[in-house]
Scaffold this motif. Structure first.
Motif, short mmCIF file in Angstrom:
data_model
loop_
_atom_site.label_atom_id
_atom_site.label_comp_id
_atom_site.label_asym_id
_atom_site.label_seq_id
_atom_site.Cartn_x
_atom_site.Cartn_y
_atom_site.Cartn_z
N GLY A 83 4.02 10.09 -9.45
CA GLY A 83 3.40 10.82 -11.38
C GLY A 83 2.83 11.98 -11.50
N PHE A 84 1.97 11.83 -9.38
CA PHE A 84 1.26 13.46 -9.48
C PHE A 84 2.33 15.08 -9.64
N PHE A 85 3.19 14.68 -9.14
CA PHE A 85 4.09 15.68 -9.21
C PHE A 85 4.58 15.31 -10.28
N LEU A 86 5.62 14.71 -11.71
CA LEU A 86 5.97 14.59 -12.27
C LEU A 86 4.15 15.05 -13.85
N ALA B 92 0.91 -1.04 -0.03
CA ALA B 92 0.05 0.30 -0.13
C ALA B 92 0.69 1.30 -0.16
N LEU B 93 2.02 1.17 0.85
CA LEU B 93 2.78 2.44 1.06
C LEU B 93 3.34 2.16 -0.70
N GLY B 94 3.89 1.42 -0.78
CA GLY B 94 4.34 1.86 -2.41
C GLY B 94 3.75 2.38 -3.33
N ALA B 95 1.86 1.61 -3.50
CA ALA B 95 1.64 2.10 -4.31
C ALA B 95 1.15 3.59 -4.25
N VAL B 96 1.03 4.25 -2.71
CA VAL B 96 0.68 5.57 -2.89
C VAL B 96 2.09 6.43 -2.57
N ALA B 97 3.47 5.72 -3.27
CA ALA B 97 4.15 6.80 -3.26
C ALA B 97 4.08 6.66 -4.60
#
Length: 241
Positions: A68-71, A58-63
């Motif tokens: 992706g959002f910042f990109l 879950a943490l990996g998915a959030v990361a």
């Protein structure tokens, strides 16, 4: 459940060791360094289990989502190009006829005469003064007087500037009767003004002049038909050649 999983995994590992080495796991592990055994023991204690694995996923998915959002935010945004500036056309618009340009006179032409070094006709810029015209003609000769001239006056196109000579005042115009006509230059209307000369006689004088290439003397008037001695004496003081 975590203890059962660890026990089953240990049992599977011992079975694999027994099949590979043909001996018991205890005798096999006796030859393994103690540091490796300590590491294996500590690694087993660090096993997160299924709940921990889910949390890590879950943490990996959030990361990944955050990255992706910042990109997406940092992507280049295309800026609209400014509208092209209209260029005014230099071609004349259609009209009822061809465009006619009004010629602007930028020069005046004057005749400088009299006591100057280079008398003659000179074109000068519009707005020039009498002094400019005299300078263009080389200046005034020594001893010439400029008292009769207004050096600051603006020039007029086609005028004559007489330098160093007194202006001659125009005398009274001669009466028509006192005027002396040039037989070679007078028109038929002017000849009709002579005493005793009418339209017919004036026409004969013009014809005689044309036929003979002009008068060479006033006495030739006697040869014109219709001019006798008496009429010739009346006309003679009024004409010349």
């Amino acid at each position: 459940m975590r203890a059962q999983d660890s026990t089953s995994e240990r049992t599977i590992a011992e079975s694999r060791i027994r099949s590979l080495t043909g001996s018991e796991p205890a005798s096999f592990l006796a030859g393994v360094p103690e540091s490796f055994q300590a590491f294996r023991a500590s690694a087993g204690s660090l096993d997160p289990g299924r709940p921990g694995l889910r949390a890590l996923l879950a943490l990996g998915a959030v990361a990944v989502l955050v990255a992706g959002f910042f990109l997406w935010r940092s992507r280049p945004v295309p800026e609209p190009l400014p509208a092209p500036t209209p260029v005014p056309s230099s071609m004349p618009g259609p009209g009822p006829g061809p465009a006619q340009s009004t010629a602007v006179t930028t020069k005046v032409t004057v005749h400088v005469a009299g006591k100057v070094h280079d008398p003659g006709v000179y074109p000068l810029p519009t707005g020039s003064r009498v002094q400019d015209a005299i300078s263009a003609a080389g200046g005034v000769r020594r001893g010439a007087s400029l008292d009769t001239l207004n050096l600051a006056r603006r020039l007029v196109d086609g005028e004559q500037i007489m330098v160093g000579r007194p202006a001659v005042a125009p005398g009274p115009a001669e009466a028509p009767d006192a005027a002396v006509l040039d037989l070679n230059a007078a028109t038929q209307d002017q000849l009709e003004q002579l005493p005793g000369v009418g339209e017919v006689l004036a026409s004969r004088i013009v014809d005689f002049r044309t036929t003979h290439g002009g008068f060479t003397s006033v006495d030739q008037l006697r040869e014109v038909s219709g001019i006798g001695t008496r009429r010739f004496e009346e006309i003679k003081p009024k004409v010349r050649v």
